[in-house]
Design a protein around this motif. Structure first.
Motif, mmCIF file in Angstrom:
data_model
loop_
_atom_site.group_PDB
_atom_site.id
_atom_site.type_symbol
_atom_site.label_atom_id
_atom_site.label_comp_id
_atom_site.label_asym_id
_atom_site.label_seq_id
_atom_site.Cartn_x
_atom_site.Cartn_y
_atom_site.Cartn_z
ATOM 1 N N LYS A 21 0.814 -1.217 0.000
ATOM 2 C CA LYS A 21 0.000 0.000 0.000
ATOM 3 C C LYS A 21 0.844 1.262 0.000
ATOM 4 O O LYS A 21 0.400 2.306 -0.424
ATOM 5 N N GLY A 22 2.037 1.181 0.519
ATOM 6 C CA GLY A 22 2.938 2.318 0.512
ATOM 7 C C GLY A 22 2.926 3.113 1.802
ATOM 8 O O GLY A 22 2.230 2.801 2.771
ATOM 9 N N SER A 28 -1.520 6.330 7.606
ATOM 10 C CA SER A 28 -2.918 6.387 8.055
ATOM 11 C C SER A 28 -3.177 5.386 9.174
ATOM 12 O O SER A 28 -3.904 5.684 10.123
ATOM 13 N N LEU A 29 -2.596 4.191 9.062
ATOM 14 C CA LEU A 29 -2.746 3.200 10.131
ATOM 15 C C LEU A 29 -2.123 3.711 11.427
ATOM 16 O O LEU A 29 -2.692 3.540 12.507
ATOM 17 N N ALA A 30 -0.964 4.338 11.324
ATOM 18 C CA ALA A 30 -0.306 4.879 12.508
ATOM 19 C C ALA A 30 -1.152 5.988 13.129
ATOM 20 O O ALA A 30 -1.251 6.089 14.353
#
Length: 45
Positions: A21-22, A28-30
């Protein structure tokens, strides 16, 4: 190189992560885990 003595918090993301996903998707997850943009956090996926 990362100096681990300067790290205040280490966050480990549980579960599977698609690294294809890069950087933006991982960022964004973080942000979902921790909503502060501090300089001394380490996120492991």
């Amino acid at each position: 190189m990362i100096d681990l003595e300067d790290i205040d918090h280490i966050y480990l993301y549980p579960g599977s992560t698609d690294l294809r996903k890069g950087r933006q998707a991982l960022s964004s997850l973080a942000a979902k885990i921790y909503n502060d943009n501090g300089l001394h956090e380490l996120f492991l996926f």
